[in-house]
Design an enzyme around this catalytic site. Structure first.
Site, PDB file in Angstrom:
ATOM      1  CB  THR A  75     -61.385 -29.911  12.115  1.00 47.02           C
ATOM      2  OG1 THR A  75     -60.681 -30.864  12.851  1.00 47.02           O
ATOM      3  CG2 THR A  75     -61.771 -28.891  12.981  1.00 47.02           C
ATOM      4  CB  THR A 113     -49.998 -53.163   9.695  1.00 50.22           C
ATOM      5  OG1 THR A 113     -49.697 -53.828   8.630  1.00 50.22           O
ATOM      6  CG2 THR A 113     -50.118 -54.165  10.738  1.00 50.22           C
ATOM      7  CG  HIS A 130     -54.291 -31.665  25.237  1.00 47.81           C
ATOM      8  ND1 HIS A 130     -53.442 -30.351  25.256  1.00 47.81           N
ATOM      9  CD2 HIS A 130     -55.312 -31.661  25.229  1.00 47.81           C
ATOM     10  CE1 HIS A 130     -54.694 -29.633  25.273  1.00 47.81           C
ATOM     11  NE2 HIS A 130     -55.734 -29.974  25.018  1.00 47.81           N
ATOM     12  CE  LYS A 158     -65.802 -30.947   8.798  1.00 51.62           C
ATOM     13  NZ  LYS A 158     -66.570 -30.587   9.846  1.00 51.62           N
TER      14      LYS A 158
END
Length: 926
Positions: free
Chosen positions: A348, A371, A412, A463
């Protein structure tokens, strides 16, 4: 004839002689060539030797020259040192001579300080002016002389208590000072009620000089008292002078006085010492205040020795109080950088968005841009201001947060990883949704996780550059830019936007574009972006900055209490084993004692180095780390210390400030991992799961649960031999589960060797899906192998009806047409006739349908079968032992039913299992 033979022999001898000569010449030439060659080699060797000799000579010459130069420099230095020594001695002697002279003057009572000399000169000038005035008055006439003379009172104003103390504190040796000014002997100072001095009879010059100097102007500042000459005091004043000293002694303050008191003033060193004493006493008092609480604790437990439990309880109370104090000191004026995670479905644009945010100011080559940090990307405040300056409603001056800390490990691990106080590691999240595809499975999973953790987030509608006819402009506000797009592009955007709003509504969420969101409590904001081209990135960064510093200022207020999580444990060439830590709150210093969880219990070690990569440097670059003495949150930092080989990732890190805190923190860290591992519900039979972090372990177990793969044991860290031993136990119960699923961890060599020896399979992958595919493939292979081994034992249930017009052979083999009324018929199935006392006809050797061989036939089909006699008895005859009126069934047994249950359960339908139940009753199977 003999003559001819001798001639021939002569020719042969001549020929041989010539050959010998030629041979000798060749040998001679060969020797000469070898000699030349050898000589050439010798020449080369000699040349090399000569070069070496020349080199050695040059080196010797250079060494001699350097030695001479060093000797010359040393001589010059010695001469310089000798000169310096003589100059210093001369200076010291001059200084000593001056000091001795001063001491003599002090003993004689003629020493004056620069301040006294300046004051004396001023007084002499005043005295000269006064004598001129008196001379003029004397010449003024007798009339003035006959008038009654006024009494001149010097210092008639009574001094206050403080002034008397000042007078008393000064020594009474002014008479000695006057002898230096004038040769006349000094007279004692007049009392406060002094007799008048007639104008015609001028007073003694010394007395009047000092009296004028003293009465010129009163001293307001007590600190200036030592710099001003004091008039000679009466014997009573000497008794008063002792009072302040006695008072000081009573108070316990040190008094440092010179043994010699000159000109009515004490040396300035007493002032310095007193000021030093004051400062030291202040320091002592402050240090006493700091340690007062500890001293009280020690006093309380001083009489009786504390038990270990009491010490632990006391330390826990101290840690609790420290945390409460740190929470109380939090201020909204001092905010830290919010920790941000990027989530979404595969492809995505999560990584692309991170790359685009990282590239802020990098392409322009501005120093101090983005950085790269350990496990995270630090986006400084200046970069955010630069990127968001074109956004409507964003004011750079009003931005309070110092920047962003974007975690590079999205998904996760960051979220499943609960910290010690129950909150998620993430402060804010970006949920990336592809505008072309809408909500996808992983997006929904991430969304549920965010809602479960109660983590605030913004939706990046990514997108938008894929919209037909879209024209990019990253330096413009995305909402203003969308309005300038062609009409069909705007319509397509609106259509896709409405579709995604509906999909979010199905999940129970209200979403709206961020510029139209008037109620942020009720609606989640969406920002159109193009991670590929950079459109809308400024809008999403400004939205996060403004939202976090306004709505979540309490959460982002910097806290002094340490809040750090170990993200990764890895070895780096040249540095050794290091840990990557996300420091959210608090401060880490070099030399701090840290406590963290390890495979063999808690690890206690000292921080040797704190490292962060240099600005604009990639993590892959070696030896580009900056070394820091102290780092404040929120930052990503690499810690270098001893004994980190068995450290666990995904759990908190603690710092022990005192020695007695170590045991408490060690107990706390061990309890954390024990609680995490015991909370995982394990089965008696299942695979052995090993993961790199606690978060990734939880994510993997959640995934295995969804795939209905049981797990018998779990662990964190590299796969060791003992892990394989635990997994090998399953070989006795269920060989299918005698395997280790190793996710993103290292496999030790001895563990792999032991696994190969015991037949335990180790699956290793860095992606959960690859691990699942490998295990499922292995399980299918095992199933196929087991099916093949037990295929001859598996008898599928079937019920057949003979077609009488299609009996082609009545006996051995019986060939006839049958209609399958129920179940499945396959090759090798034994057939019996239950109505004729269950006589066994034989086994089906082949099946044909439309003159073609088939392996299996199912209910409703008509096939021709050939039954071979496999009973060992006399073959049965159709028409005598059974007819078309008798139903034929498969001869199932208890063993065959068990095999079907174990290996062919999915091959049989519910109707087939119902037929098995009927046949069990029919054939009396228990």
């Amino acid at each position: 004839p003999e003559s001819e033979m001798t001639e021939e022999e002569k020719k042969k001898a001549e020929k041989k002689r010539k050959e010998k000569e030629k041979k000798k010449e060749k040998e001679k030439e060969k020797k000469e060539k070898e000699k030349e060659k050898k000589g050439g080699k010798n020449k080369q060797v000699d040349m090399i030797k000569e070069m070496l000799r020349a080199k050695a000579a040059a080196e010797e010459e250079e060494a001699r020259r350097i030695a001479e130069e060093e000797a010359r420099i040393e001589a010059v230095i010695k001469a310089q040192e000798e000169e310096d020594r003589l100059r210093k001695e001369k200076k010291e002697a001059e200084k000593q001579r001056k000091q001795e002279k001063i001491e003599e003057q002090k003993k004689a009572g003629t020493y004056l300080t620069p301040a006294q000399r300046a004051k004396l000169a001023q007084t002499q000038a005043k005295l000269a002016a006064a004598s001129l005035v008196r001379d003029d008055e004397a010449e003024g006439g007798e009339a003035a002389a006959e008038k009654p003379k006024k009494r001149i009172l010097y210092d008639t104003k009574k001094k206050g208590k403080g002034a008397q103390q000042k007078d008393a504190a000064a020594p009474a040796a002014a008479a000695a000072t006057t002898s230096e000014v004038e040769s006349k002997p000094a007279t004692p100072s007049p009392e406060v009620e002094e007799k008048p001095i007639p104008a015609a009879e001028p007073a003694d010059d010394a007395v009047s000089l000092y009296q004028l100097a003293w009465d010129d102007e009163p001293v307001d500042d007590w600190e200036m008292a030592d710099d001003i000459p004091v008039p000679p005091a009466a014997p009573v004043a000497e008794t008063k002078a002792a009072a302040p000293a006695a008072a000081a002694a009573a108070k316990g303050q040190p008094t440092k006085q010179k043994s010699e008191e000159v000109g009515g003033r004490t040396e300035s060193s007493s002032d310095e010492s007193s000021s030093d004493d004051d400062s030291s006493s202040d320091d002592d008092s402050s240090s006493e205040e700091e340690s007062s609480s500890e001293e009280e604790e020690e006093k309380k437990g001083g009489n009786k020795k504390e038990t270990k439990e009491q010490i632990m309880e006391r330390v826990k109370l101290r840690l609790k109080k420290r945390r409460e104090d740190a929470q109380a000191k939090k201020s909204k004026d001092n905010l830290r950088a919010p920790v941000i995670c990027v989530l979404g479905h595969v492809d995505t644009g999560k990584t692309k968005m991170l790359d685009t945010i990282r590239r802020t100011n990098v392409q322009d080559g501005e120093a101090g841009g983005i950085t790269q940090q350990i496990g995270a990307t630090q986006v400084p405040g200046d970069a955010i201001r630069e990127r968001c300056k074109m956004v409507n409603g964003f004011h750079p001056d009003q931005m309070k947060i110092p920047g962003f800390l974007i975690i590079d490990t999205p998904g996760h691990e960051s979220f499943s990883n609960l910290r010690s106080r129950g909150s998620s590691l993430c402060d804010y999240a970006i949920l990336v949704v592809d505008i072309m595809h809408g909500l996808e499975p992983q997006t929904i999973e991430s969304l549920k996780m965010l809602i479960k953790r109660n983590t605030p987030f913004v939706i990046a509608l990514n997108k938008i550059d894929r919209l037909y006819g879209y024209e990019s402009n990253p330096r413009k506000d995305v909402y203003a830019h969308l309005k300038s797009q062609p009409q069909n592009t705007q319509m397509e955007f609106q259509e896709r936007y409405n579709k995604i709003v509906g999909e979010f509504a199905e999940q129970g969420l209200n979403v709206v574009l961020s510029n139209k969101n008037r109620n942020e409590e009720e609606y989640y904001s969406m920002v159109p972006t193009s991670a590929f081209l950079g459109d809308g990135i400024g809008n999403i960064m400004s939205h996060i900055a403004l939202t976090t510093q306004s709505r979540f200022a309490d959460k982002l207020a910097f806290c002094e209490e340490l809040d750090a999580t170990v993200m990764e444990v890895k070895s780096i060439p040249g540095l050794g084993m290091t840990i990557d830590v996300i420091l959210v709150n608090g401060t880490l210093n070099v030399g701090d004692i840290i406590v963290l969880t390890g495979a063999d219990g808690a690890i206690m070690t000292v921080i040797r180095e704190l490292l962060m990569p240099q600005p604009l440097k990639e993590l892959r670059v070696k030896n580009e780390y900056g070394h820091y003495k102290q780092i404040k949150g929120a930052q990503g930092v690499k810690i270098l210390a001893k004994g980190l080989e068995k450290a666990f990732a995904g759990l908190p890190l603690f710092v022990a400030h005192k020695e007695d805190e170590i045991d408490v923190l060690r107990e706390e860290s061990e309890a954390l991992v024990a609680k995490a591992l015991t909370s995982i519900k394990k089965k008696s039979e299942g695979v052995y799961v090993q993961a790199s972090t606690l978060g990734s372990l939880e994510a993997l177990l959640e995934f295995l649960k969804s795939q209905k793969i049981p797990y018998s044991n779990v662990n964190i860290g590299p796969v060791h031999k003992r892990d394989v031993q635990k997994a090998a136990v399953m070989m006795e119960h269920n060989p299918e589960y005698a395997c280790v699923l190793a996710f993103d961890v290292k496999i030790e060599k001895d563990a792999q060797q032991f696994a190969d020896h015991e037949g335990v399979k180790i699956f290793h992958a860095d992606i959960i899906y690859h691990l699942e595919d490998a295990f499922l493939k292995y399980r299918e292979e095992l199933k196929a192998k087991a099916r093949k081994e037990n295929e001859h034992l598996a008898i599928f249930p079937c019920k057949l009806r003979i077609l009488p017009q299609h009996v082609f052979n009545a006996r051995n083999p019986i060939v006839c047409g049958v209609a399958i009324e129920a179940g499945q018929l396959k090759k090798g199935t034994p057939i019996c006739v239950p109505s004729k006392e269950g006589i066994l006809l034989g086994a089906v050797s082949s099946l044909e349908r439309n003159n073609e061989q088939v392996e299996i036939a199912k209910a409703g089909e008509e096939v021709c079968i050939k039954i071979e006699n496999t009973t060992g008895e006399a073959p049965k005859l159709y028409g005598r032992h059974f007819t078309h009126e008798d139903a034929l069934v498969s001869k199932i047994t208890r063993d065959s039913i068990n095999v079907c249950k174990e290996y062919f359960r999915d091959d049989l339908s519910k109707q087939d299992w119902a037929l098995v139940v009927q046949l069990k009753k029919l054939l009396d199977i228990f």
